[in-house]
Scaffold this motif. Structure first.
Motif, PDB file in Angstrom:
ATOM      1  N   ALA A 155       0.828  -1.208   0.000  1.00 38.34           N
ATOM      2  CA  ALA A 155       0.000   0.000   0.000  1.00 38.34           C
ATOM      3  C   ALA A 155       0.861   1.257   0.000  1.00 38.34           C
ATOM      4  O   ALA A 155       0.532   2.256  -0.658  1.00 38.34           O
ATOM      5  CB  ALA A 155      -0.936  -0.005   1.210  1.00 38.34           C
ATOM      6  N   GLN A 191      -1.244   4.343  -1.379  1.00 34.00           N
ATOM      7  CA  GLN A 191      -2.578   4.205  -0.795  1.00 34.00           C
ATOM      8  C   GLN A 191      -2.443   4.417   0.713  1.00 34.00           C
ATOM      9  O   GLN A 191      -2.400   3.475   1.500  1.00 34.00           O
ATOM     10  CB  GLN A 191      -3.164   2.834  -1.131  1.00 34.00           C
ATOM     11  CG  GLN A 191      -3.334   2.566  -2.609  1.00 34.00           C
ATOM     12  CD  GLN A 191      -4.259   3.573  -3.264  1.00 34.00           C
ATOM     13  OE1 GLN A 191      -5.421   3.711  -2.865  1.00 34.00           O
ATOM     14  NE2 GLN A 191      -3.763   4.278  -4.273  1.00 34.00           N
ATOM     15  N   ASP A 229      -4.350   5.742   3.125  1.00 39.35           N
ATOM     16  CA  ASP A 229      -5.418   5.331   4.040  1.00 39.35           C
ATOM     17  C   ASP A 229      -5.406   3.819   4.249  1.00 39.35           C
ATOM     18  O   ASP A 229      -5.580   3.332   5.373  1.00 39.35           O
ATOM     19  CB  ASP A 229      -6.780   5.775   3.503  1.00 39.35           C
ATOM     20  CG  ASP A 229      -6.966   7.283   3.575  1.00 39.35           C
ATOM     21  OD1 ASP A 229      -6.215   7.937   4.329  1.00 39.35           O
ATOM     22  OD2 ASP A 229      -7.860   7.806   2.878  1.00 39.35           O
ATOM     23  N   ALA A 230      -5.199   3.080   3.156  1.00 36.30           N
ATOM     24  CA  ALA A 230      -5.141   1.622   3.271  1.00 36.30           C
ATOM     25  C   ALA A 230      -3.954   1.201   4.123  1.00 36.30           C
ATOM     26  O   ALA A 230      -4.074   0.337   4.999  1.00 36.30           O
ATOM     27  CB  ALA A 230      -5.055   0.987   1.888  1.00 36.30           C
ATOM     28  N   ARG A 277      -4.696   1.700   7.791  1.00 34.34           N
ATOM     29  CA  ARG A 277      -5.616   0.703   8.350  1.00 34.34           C
ATOM     30  C   ARG A 277      -4.929  -0.651   8.495  1.00 34.34           C
ATOM     31  O   ARG A 277      -5.162  -1.373   9.470  1.00 34.34           O
ATOM     32  CB  ARG A 277      -6.864   0.579   7.481  1.00 34.34           C
ATOM     33  CG  ARG A 277      -7.690   1.854   7.413  1.00 34.34           C
ATOM     34  CD  ARG A 277      -9.152   1.563   7.168  1.00 34.34           C
ATOM     35  NE  ARG A 277      -9.745   0.892   8.320  1.00 34.34           N
ATOM     36  CZ  ARG A 277     -11.021   0.530   8.390  1.00 34.34           C
ATOM     37  NH1 ARG A 277     -11.831   0.759   7.370  1.00 34.34           N
ATOM     38  NH2 ARG A 277     -11.497  -0.076   9.457  1.00 34.34           N
ATOM     39  N   LYS A 292      -4.740  -1.208  -6.807  1.00 32.20           N
ATOM     40  CA  LYS A 292      -5.100  -0.171  -5.841  1.00 32.20           C
ATOM     41  C   LYS A 292      -6.520  -0.380  -5.327  1.00 32.20           C
ATOM     42  O   LYS A 292      -6.794  -0.175  -4.139  1.00 32.20           O
ATOM     43  CB  LYS A 292      -4.952   1.209  -6.488  1.00 32.20           C
ATOM     44  CG  LYS A 292      -3.517   1.566  -6.846  1.00 32.20           C
ATOM     45  CD  LYS A 292      -3.437   2.916  -7.551  1.00 32.20           C
ATOM     46  CE  LYS A 292      -2.006   3.247  -7.950  1.00 32.20           C
ATOM     47  NZ  LYS A 292      -1.916   4.556  -8.658  1.00 32.20           N
ATOM     48  N   LEU A 306      -6.502  -3.105  -2.685  1.00 26.52           N
ATOM     49  CA  LEU A 306      -5.986  -2.587  -1.417  1.00 26.52           C
ATOM     50  C   LEU A 306      -7.044  -1.750  -0.699  1.00 26.52           C
ATOM     51  O   LEU A 306      -7.243  -1.882   0.516  1.00 26.52           O
ATOM     52  CB  LEU A 306      -4.733  -1.751  -1.670  1.00 26.52           C
ATOM     53  CG  LEU A 306      -3.511  -2.513  -2.194  1.00 26.52           C
ATOM     54  CD1 LEU A 306      -2.440  -1.535  -2.661  1.00 26.52           C
ATOM     55  CD2 LEU A 306      -2.944  -3.442  -1.129  1.00 26.52           C
ATOM     56  N   GLN A 307      -7.727  -0.908  -1.449  1.00 26.18           N
ATOM     57  CA  GLN A 307      -8.763  -0.064  -0.854  1.00 26.18           C
ATOM     58  C   GLN A 307      -9.898  -0.902  -0.282  1.00 26.18           C
ATOM     59  O   GLN A 307     -10.392  -0.636   0.823  1.00 26.18           O
ATOM     60  CB  GLN A 307      -9.296   0.908  -1.909  1.00 26.18           C
ATOM     61  CG  GLN A 307      -8.282   1.944  -2.373  1.00 26.18           C
ATOM     62  CD  GLN A 307      -8.690   2.626  -3.672  1.00 26.18           C
ATOM     63  OE1 GLN A 307      -9.778   2.372  -4.215  1.00 26.18           O
ATOM     64  NE2 GLN A 307      -7.829   3.481  -4.193  1.00 26.18           N
ATOM     65  N   ALA A 329      -8.844  -2.772   2.901  1.00 25.73           N
ATOM     66  CA  ALA A 329      -8.792  -1.843   4.036  1.00 25.73           C
ATOM     67  C   ALA A 329     -10.195  -1.508   4.530  1.00 25.73           C
ATOM     68  O   ALA A 329     -10.440  -1.433   5.739  1.00 25.73           O
ATOM     69  CB  ALA A 329      -8.053  -0.571   3.625  1.00 25.73           C
ATOM     70  N   HIS A 330     -11.116  -1.334   3.592  1.00 26.96           N
ATOM     71  CA  HIS A 330     -12.492  -0.986   3.949  1.00 26.96           C
ATOM     72  C   HIS A 330     -13.178  -2.114   4.716  1.00 26.96           C
ATOM     73  O   HIS A 330     -14.047  -1.863   5.561  1.00 26.96           O
ATOM     74  CB  HIS A 330     -13.281  -0.663   2.678  1.00 26.96           C
ATOM     75  CG  HIS A 330     -14.715  -0.313   2.918  1.00 26.96           C
ATOM     76  ND1 HIS A 330     -15.109   0.876   3.504  1.00 26.96           N
ATOM     77  CD2 HIS A 330     -15.861  -1.009   2.675  1.00 26.96           C
ATOM     78  CE1 HIS A 330     -16.423   0.902   3.598  1.00 26.96           C
ATOM     79  NE2 HIS A 330     -16.902  -0.219   3.106  1.00 26.96           N
TER      80      HIS A 330
END
Length: 240
Positions: free
Chosen positions: A182, A187, A189-190, A193, A228, A231-232, A235-236
């Motif tokens: 990440a 990324q 934010d990812a 997290r 990407k 990864l997002q 993380a979510h």
């Protein structure tokens, strides 16, 4: 650092029920030989996120005063990648109480690091063991060592999804790799997290050792939009 011990989590797992499988799995030997997993669109994202490897909790352990003692003794005298280690682990797997135990397959795969046999052992474990997320992590690492970024991310994604599905997300060492991936993919934010889930500080000096960090940088120097997105989404999905 890679392989560090983490505390157990009492947090609830993801909504997915453990043991479920919604898509066909990509087995390591086939994935390596075919080399047709392309991180170039929605199909790749779906293949990384849709459950494909049947996961169940595992209550057995090699820390029972017998199995691990034998393994450690051989590691000290002959080394963890020696034929003697392979013999001991195979003998343990032949015992009914240790049959299809993922931690033993992890030791056996380590004997054959960098060879086709390594992938065969990991695949055998994935096909037979109840708990799979550690072996999926190893599959991702094996693909990273072969500079196959798309396949590495595929297996790490399945590793953390499977671990979360049985409430063992904090024990998933694949998060260590995802933090670095990440970061390379910008990324933030990812990465943040993933760090929190892995009990890492916001800016630790070291996540992986230098060798693995360099391998990640090489394999993910040009991350695709699909990577990407994976990864997002991972993380979510981390429990808050």
């Amino acid at each position: 650092m890679l392989g560090r011990m983490r505390r157990k989590s009492s947090e609830p797992p993801l909504a997915q029920a453990h043991g479920s499988a919604a898509g066909p799995p990509r087995w390591p030997v086939e994935a390596w030989e075919r080399g047709d997993l392309l991180a170039d669109g929605p199909e790749y994202v779906a293949s990384c996120l849709a459950p494909a490897f049947h996961e169940e909790p595992e209550t057995r352990t090699i820390r029972d005063g017998h199995a691990l003692n034998r393994i450690v003794a051989v590691a000290k005298t002959d080394g963890s990648r020696s034929p003697a280690m392979a013999n001991v682990v195979n003998e343990l797997l032949a015992e009914p109480r240790y049959a299809a135990l993922d931690s033993l397959y992890s030791w056996l795969a380590g004997v054959y690091t960098g060879t086709d046999r390594q992938l065969e052992v990991i695949e055998q474990g994935l096909r037979t063991c109840l708990r799979k997320y550690c072996l999926l992590d190893l599959a991702g690492t094996a693909m990273l060592q072969r500079e196959r970024g798309a396949e590495a991310l595929y297996y790490w994604a399945h590793s953390v999804v499977n671990a979360e599905s049985i409430g063992e997300g904090r024990d998933a060492t694949a998060y260590d790799f995802l933090i670095v991936v990440a970061h390379e993919a910008r990324q933030r934010d990812a990465a943040k997290r993933f760090r929190a889930r892995a009990d890492q500080a916001d800016s630790p000096q070291t996540i992986l050792d230098e060798e693995y960090t360099d391998l990640v940088k090489k394999a993910f120097r040009k991350p695709t939009k699909a990577m990407k997105t994976v990864l997002q989404e991972l993380a979510h999905r981390i429990p808050s």
